[in-house]
Design an enzyme around this catalytic site. Sequence first.
Site, PDB file in Angstrom:
ATOM      1  N   GLY A   8       1.818   1.858  -3.525  1.00 36.26           N
ATOM      2  CA  GLY A   8       0.647   2.201  -4.318  1.00 36.26           C
ATOM      3  C   GLY A   8       0.279   3.666  -4.160  1.00 36.26           C
ATOM      4  O   GLY A   8      -0.069   4.348  -5.116  1.00 36.26           O
ATOM      5  N   ARG A   9       0.394   4.179  -2.918  1.00 31.62           N
ATOM      6  CA  ARG A   9       0.043   5.574  -2.652  1.00 31.62           C
ATOM      7  C   ARG A   9       1.030   6.543  -3.288  1.00 31.62           C
ATOM      8  O   ARG A   9       0.699   7.681  -3.594  1.00 31.62           O
ATOM      9  CB  ARG A   9      -0.005   5.812  -1.138  1.00 31.62           C
ATOM     10  CG  ARG A   9      -1.150   5.056  -0.502  1.00 31.62           C
ATOM     11  CD  ARG A   9      -1.156   5.213   0.987  1.00 31.62           C
ATOM     12  NE  ARG A   9      -2.130   4.299   1.569  1.00 31.62           N
ATOM     13  CZ  ARG A   9      -2.503   4.319   2.831  1.00 31.62           C
ATOM     14  NH1 ARG A   9      -1.981   5.197   3.660  1.00 31.62           N
ATOM     15  NH2 ARG A   9      -3.380   3.451   3.277  1.00 31.62           N
ATOM     16  N   THR A  63       7.919 -11.996 -13.102  1.00 32.94           N
ATOM     17  CA  THR A  63       8.145 -10.731 -13.800  1.00 32.94           C
ATOM     18  C   THR A  63       7.104  -9.717 -13.345  1.00 32.94           C
ATOM     19  O   THR A  63       5.921 -10.030 -13.240  1.00 32.94           O
ATOM     20  CB  THR A  63       8.091 -10.944 -15.323  1.00 32.94           C
ATOM     21  OG1 THR A  63       9.251 -11.685 -15.718  1.00 32.94           O
ATOM     22  CG2 THR A  63       8.088  -9.609 -16.069  1.00 32.94           C
ATOM     23  N   LEU A  64       7.576  -8.521 -13.024  1.00 28.97           N
ATOM     24  CA  LEU A  64       6.702  -7.442 -12.554  1.00 28.97           C
ATOM     25  C   LEU A  64       6.586  -6.384 -13.643  1.00 28.97           C
ATOM     26  O   LEU A  64       7.567  -6.072 -14.319  1.00 28.97           O
ATOM     27  CB  LEU A  64       7.299  -6.799 -11.290  1.00 28.97           C
ATOM     28  CG  LEU A  64       7.551  -7.731 -10.099  1.00 28.97           C
ATOM     29  CD1 LEU A  64       8.303  -6.998  -8.994  1.00 28.97           C
ATOM     30  CD2 LEU A  64       6.247  -8.293  -9.556  1.00 28.97           C
ATOM     31  N   GLU A  65       5.392  -5.841 -13.824  1.00 36.16           N
ATOM     32  CA  GLU A  65       5.228  -4.684 -14.704  1.00 36.16           C
ATOM     33  C   GLU A  65       5.186  -3.462 -13.790  1.00 36.16           C
ATOM     34  O   GLU A  65       4.201  -3.253 -13.085  1.00 36.16           O
ATOM     35  CB  GLU A  65       3.929  -4.779 -15.505  1.00 36.16           C
ATOM     36  CG  GLU A  65       3.864  -5.963 -16.453  1.00 36.16           C
ATOM     37  CD  GLU A  65       3.201  -7.177 -15.828  1.00 36.16           C
ATOM     38  OE1 GLU A  65       2.469  -7.023 -14.850  1.00 36.16           O
ATOM     39  OE2 GLU A  65       3.455  -8.296 -16.307  1.00 36.16           O
ATOM     40  N   SER A  94       0.803  -1.230   0.000  1.00 40.31           N
ATOM     41  CA  SER A  94       0.000   0.000   0.000  1.00 40.31           C
ATOM     42  C   SER A  94       0.831   1.272   0.000  1.00 40.31           C
ATOM     43  O   SER A  94       0.475   2.239  -0.680  1.00 40.31           O
ATOM     44  CB  SER A  94      -1.033   0.006   1.125  1.00 40.31           C
ATOM     45  OG  SER A  94      -0.480  -0.410   2.322  1.00 40.31           O
ATOM     46  N   SER A  95       1.959   1.312   0.701  1.00 42.37           N
ATOM     47  CA  SER A  95       2.752   2.539   0.704  1.00 42.37           C
ATOM     48  C   SER A  95       3.222   2.893  -0.703  1.00 42.37           C
ATOM     49  O   SER A  95       3.178   4.050  -1.120  1.00 42.37           O
ATOM     50  CB  SER A  95       3.962   2.384   1.626  1.00 42.37           C
ATOM     51  OG  SER A  95       3.537   2.246   2.958  1.00 42.37           O
ATOM     52  N   GLN A 110       3.324  -7.560  -2.932  1.00 41.79           N
ATOM     53  CA  GLN A 110       2.863  -8.599  -2.017  1.00 41.79           C
ATOM     54  C   GLN A 110       2.122  -9.671  -2.805  1.00 41.79           C
ATOM     55  O   GLN A 110       1.454  -9.392  -3.801  1.00 41.79           O
ATOM     56  CB  GLN A 110       1.989  -8.025  -0.910  1.00 41.79           C
ATOM     57  CG  GLN A 110       0.766  -7.266  -1.366  1.00 41.79           C
ATOM     58  CD  GLN A 110       0.012  -6.646  -0.193  1.00 41.79           C
ATOM     59  OE1 GLN A 110      -0.043  -7.218   0.886  1.00 41.79           O
ATOM     60  NE2 GLN A 110      -0.564  -5.472  -0.405  1.00 41.79           N
TER      61      GLN A 110
END
Lengths: 227, 227, 227
Positions: A117-118, A138-140, A114-115, A159
């Site tokens: 994301g903010r 793999t992360l976008e 969440s941190s 997460q």
Amino acid sequence: MSILNRKDIKNRMCEKDYSKKLLITPLLSEDQIGPASVDVRLGSSLVVPKKTYIESQDVTESELVQQVERRRYDRIRLKYHTKFVLHPNTLILGVTYEYISLPFNTFCTVASRSSWGRLGLVVATASVVQPGFRGCLTLELVNLSESPIVLYPGLLVGQLVFYDVQAKGSEEITYDGRYDCPTEAGLPQFFVSRESKVLDREMAFWRKGYNYLQENTDKKELSNCIE
Amino acid sequence: MSILNRKDIKNRMCEKDYSKKLLITPLLSEDQIGPASVDVRLGSSLVVPKKTYIESQDVTESELVQQVERRRYDRIRLKYHTKFVLHPNTLILGVTYEYISLPFNTFCTVASRSSWGRLGLVVATASVVQPGFRGCLTLELVNLSESPIVLYPGLLVGQLVFYDVQAKGSEEITYDGRYDCPTEAGLPQFFVSRESKVLDREMAFWRKGYNYLQENTDKKELSNCIE
Amino acid sequence: MSILNRKDIKNRMCEKDYSKKLLITPLLSEDQIGPASVDVRLGSSLVVPKKTYIESQDVTESELVQQVERRRYDRIRLKYHTKFVLHPNTLILGVTYEYISLPFNTFCTVASRSSWGRLGLVVATASVVQPGFRGCLTLELVNLSESPIVLYPGLLVGQLVFYDVQAKGSEEITYDGRYDCPTEAGLPQFFVSRESKVLDREMAFWRKGYNYLQENTDKKELSNCIE
């Protein structure tokens, strides 16, 4: 039970039967396991798209896709304590520091913490991981804010949430994805096989009108039909 | 059971045992409870990032983060029937009008309601809520369309989906997040404690190479290491 | 069981009791059914926002919304093997080629397939589908990359994940959404009824301060209050 809580996650990680074992390694701190999730770190492998003079990304044109991969992406390996600045409205591909192995009774989704994301950081847009998957995820990574965001390898940016899948019927399930056991940030793969440069038959069909039924009996024709 | 349907949701909301009770309040209309979700309203508290001359957001630099919070965000409280225009490619932080309390057997995700999604409004990018969470949910509101979107406090912009989590093992779960009982749109929090200005030890480590093992036995050194 | 695996999905698709049957049609290839998901194709119906001189999208102003729909959107029907170029930072609405019917014991989410996600394509921002939904799913297609992406109708861009919902209590559930049985990419719908131009009473209230309690007993006044 649907979502695995901390106890369920630990139980699956301690499973001795390898086919039912949930593997997340290295897990540098037990604090990464939350009430119903596991925090994951940014790995050191990044893929950064370059500006090019290519008109557009048409994944059904195999020639173009080959070119695109040579010209369009920079592959970077970050040292620890080295910063990477992700500018606004920019997409890069990253990878989790952790190697994951999902048993056939476990499904997983990836979300931003969440941190982050903010701050405006999205860590995954294709956030679904199938049972049986093994590898680093793999992360976008996208910066939706108006300020550059500084990333370091090792930071806990994402997460994982784990879902129970019925074990029954698992014997007939094998992970047949194209991303088997990756350890680096992966490029999109629209080919059945990279070596043979055979395009996904689905892609070929919808682009060129290849006879889908015929193609099941004549694989050679498929590769002819592209380019 | 995995996803809670309307009946399950109502049952958990009527639970007398507080530790198992799902609280969503105020719920102004029973129509907000859908077949397998609960619609939620935009609250009146907003956090709007300002343009600044800060080079980038490096959450591992505590001095900078303190500055950033003073300089970078405007905190706004909207009156009812007052409009807020969210411009294209803009991110703001909002909050749900409803205060939520999730029991330890319930997990939650936040999504856009479909009409708003079609307009181009994303309401949450870090869309996961852990069991045990209590507070109003901070929303990441992004306008992905090319037209400004008008928001009013009270509009039903989002929806919550609830997932069952096994009660077994819940006794050992406590919500240990940093966002305990917020009622306003929250800033990102990368500090263990705001008062002490002690940076998250994780952040400190990956930025400065602090010895993670040592730090568990010597907390003072941690704060020194961040200077 | 929480997430339906391949076997569960096939079982629900073969269910003879129509009220429990999961319908996904046409399913052109059995390969579309993955370990715990079903890949779906892009349909030929698209809705493309136009640049306009309208100041902003205020969904609580019924006059404006009517205008907006006439002026703001182009409805396109793509022929097969015709390309559509989705430019960076652009949102369009698409639709699945498949018609879906979800029984009351099944919930569904929509996600990008990983290859497309890595290219920067988001296929759904309002990614939740309620039990009881019937129709083709409207997709919110966004290009988050810096290169144009070429789309063809029929390409497998998305995937559906299915969740089990308790059948108990299903008798009281009816899908009461506004998007019943669509087969084309749908516009946002903020009206109770399109014919009567009656705005959603929720919207009306938060915009104009209409007395919510009164309005349940006097529907006429509602439409007056919007003028």
